[in-house]
Design a protein around this motif. Structure first.
Motif, PDB file in Angstrom:
ATOM      1  N   ARG A 117      44.927  24.852  42.835  1.00 32.91           N
ATOM      2  CA  ARG A 117      44.478  26.249  42.791  1.00 32.91           C
ATOM      3  C   ARG A 117      45.226  27.029  41.707  1.00 32.91           C
ATOM      4  O   ARG A 117      44.634  27.807  40.960  1.00 32.91           O
ATOM      5  CB  ARG A 117      44.696  26.906  44.160  1.00 32.91           C
ATOM      6  CG  ARG A 117      43.749  26.409  45.248  1.00 32.91           C
ATOM      7  CD  ARG A 117      44.116  26.969  46.621  1.00 32.91           C
ATOM      8  NE  ARG A 117      43.124  26.606  47.620  1.00 32.91           N
ATOM      9  CZ  ARG A 117      42.422  27.479  48.342  1.00 32.91           C
ATOM     10  NH1 ARG A 117      42.610  28.772  48.194  1.00 32.91           N
ATOM     11  NH2 ARG A 117      41.544  27.057  49.219  1.00 32.91           N
ATOM     12  N   GLN A 118      46.517  26.810  41.634  1.00 32.82           N
ATOM     13  CA  GLN A 118      47.348  27.508  40.650  1.00 32.82           C
ATOM     14  C   GLN A 118      46.935  27.150  39.228  1.00 32.82           C
ATOM     15  O   GLN A 118      46.776  28.025  38.363  1.00 32.82           O
ATOM     16  CB  GLN A 118      48.810  27.145  40.875  1.00 32.82           C
ATOM     17  CG  GLN A 118      49.783  27.608  39.800  1.00 32.82           C
ATOM     18  CD  GLN A 118      51.133  26.943  39.939  1.00 32.82           C
ATOM     19  OE1 GLN A 118      51.604  26.662  41.033  1.00 32.82           O
ATOM     20  NE2 GLN A 118      51.772  26.667  38.823  1.00 32.82           N
ATOM     21  N   LYS A 129      43.513  28.555  38.276  1.00 33.45           N
ATOM     22  CA  LYS A 129      43.621  29.988  37.965  1.00 33.45           C
ATOM     23  C   LYS A 129      44.146  30.199  36.551  1.00 33.45           C
ATOM     24  O   LYS A 129      43.661  31.084  35.814  1.00 33.45           O
ATOM     25  CB  LYS A 129      44.550  30.656  38.984  1.00 33.45           C
ATOM     26  CG  LYS A 129      44.614  32.167  38.863  1.00 33.45           C
ATOM     27  CD  LYS A 129      45.466  32.764  39.976  1.00 33.45           C
ATOM     28  CE  LYS A 129      45.512  34.291  39.865  1.00 33.45           C
ATOM     29  NZ  LYS A 129      46.336  34.870  40.959  1.00 33.45           N
ATOM     30  N   ALA A 150      41.374  29.405  34.160  1.00 32.15           N
ATOM     31  CA  ALA A 150      40.369  30.465  34.188  1.00 32.15           C
ATOM     32  C   ALA A 150      40.777  31.619  33.286  1.00 32.15           C
ATOM     33  O   ALA A 150      39.945  32.190  32.557  1.00 32.15           O
ATOM     34  CB  ALA A 150      40.156  30.944  35.619  1.00 32.15           C
ATOM     35  N   THR A 168      35.048  32.543  35.565  1.00 30.27           N
ATOM     36  CA  THR A 168      35.024  33.204  36.866  1.00 30.27           C
ATOM     37  C   THR A 168      35.102  32.092  37.904  1.00 30.27           C
ATOM     38  O   THR A 168      34.255  31.194  37.917  1.00 30.27           O
ATOM     39  CB  THR A 168      33.731  34.012  37.067  1.00 30.27           C
ATOM     40  OG1 THR A 168      33.616  34.982  36.024  1.00 30.27           O
ATOM     41  CG2 THR A 168      33.752  34.721  38.412  1.00 30.27           C
TER      42      THR A 168
END
Length: 336
Positions: A279-280, A283, A286, A292
């Motif tokens: 997840r990190q 992000k 992104a 998005t």
């Protein structure tokens, strides 16, 4: 006057017995019962999983209905995981769902497990807009999927051998961490683990495909060359280093797929989507590429029935019902 649609979702593809209720498009209950018996074996034993589902399914469904403040007579349809998954567990869930739907005289809706993982991104707001790319990563599947609509999905790339989640579990087992291993690797890596402490080679595959069997072999040889004391002393660094390689393998192919397709809306799905490092790093990518991104709540990443219920909700709108004589394993164009 049209009454709000209420659907019960049932998930039993592996070792989680789960039930959820969706009412008027909103998840109002989501109950999951894990099977702890598999911990002593370091992995899921299909026969034991099926027996546990037989024991758990009525209490879990009862709990989901109670949590939703619903009676079974208020249901308009039953959604269930039709496949892919372990045959015995799938049969327990499908037979229960068919029996309940038949007794209530309501439609039955078979759900594809991987489609359900993808559509978990539509449980909470904000929701992604079509088209988007979904990196679906679990113990049994690793795919990059082009999602054109709720039920129009194309696999752009997938593992050619083992799944990333299975690699996490195997690596944790080799380190003596226990089962399920993915969450344990993540936890120990967060204990000030240095992701650059040990160098493990990434596997390179053509196009957008993956391979995780080689890195498991390399890691096995690494562990065998170390003493238990060394592994214990360097546990956090080892976990962080191997986790970093696996995550970078996933995100490298996802980045290439995004660049090739020109799609900047990216979603995660599956049990490994709960990994904090994944997840990190997503992000960070992104921010770099102006994507998005959408990531389901952790409760909707691992196997659960809320994702089955939301998928059944959208299928009900299409009147895509399943006959009571349907086989447990479906044949969908989505490879899984």
């Amino acid at each position: 006057m049209t009454h709000p649609l209420t659907i019960l979702g049932i998930e039993s593809s592996c070792d989680e017995t789960a039930a959820a209720v969706i009412h008027d498009g909103k998840i109002v209950s989501n109950v999951v019962m894990s099977q702890l018996i598999h911990q002593q074996y370091g992995g899921v034993v299909p026969e034991l999983a099926a027996r546990a589902h037989e024991t758990n399914i009525i209490p879990v469904v009862t709990a989901a209905l109670k949590e939703a403040a619903m009676e079974k007579e208020q249901l308009h349809a039953i959604g269930f995981t039709q496949g892919p998954g372990l045959l015995g567990p799938l049969l327990v869930g499908s037979c229960f769902a068919k029996s309940l739907a038949f007794s209530l005289g309501i439609p039955l809706i078979g759900v594809h497990h991987i489609q359900a993982h993808v559509l978990a991104n539509f449980i909470d707001d904000p929701k992604p807009h079509f088209p988007f790319l979904c990196l679906t990563v679990s113990g049994g599947h690793t795919q990059i999927i082009l999602v054109k609509d709720y039920f129009s999905m194309e696999v752009l790339g997938e593992t050619q051998d083992d799944a990333a989640g299975e690699a996490f579990d195997k690596i944790a087992h080799l380190m003596g961490l226990g089962y399920p291993g993915g969450a344990l690797i993540d936890r120990y890596a967060q204990e000030e683990g240095n992701p650059q402490a040990f160098a493990f080679p990434a596997t390179h595959m053509p196009h957008f495909d993956f391979s995780f069997s080689g890195i498991k072999t390399v890691f096995s040889l690494f562990i065998r060359s170390k003493t238990p004391a060394f592994i214990q002393a360097n546990r956090a660094d080892i976990a962080a280093s191997i986790q970093a390689v696996l995550v970078h393998m996933l995100l490298d192919k996802l980045t290439k797929a995004a660049q090739k397709s020109g799609i900047g809306t990216i979603a995660l799905a599956g049990g490994v989507a709960a990994n904090s490092y994944l997840r990190q790093q997503l992000k960070a990518l992104a921010a770099q590429h102006h994507w998005t991104i959408f990531v389901p709540a952790i409760a909707y990443c691992t196997d659960n029935a809320a994702m089955v219920a939301i998928t059944a909700y959208y299928k009900h709108q299409l009147k895509a019902f399943t006959g009571l004589d349907a086989k447990s394993l479906p044949r969908y164009p989505l490879r899984a």
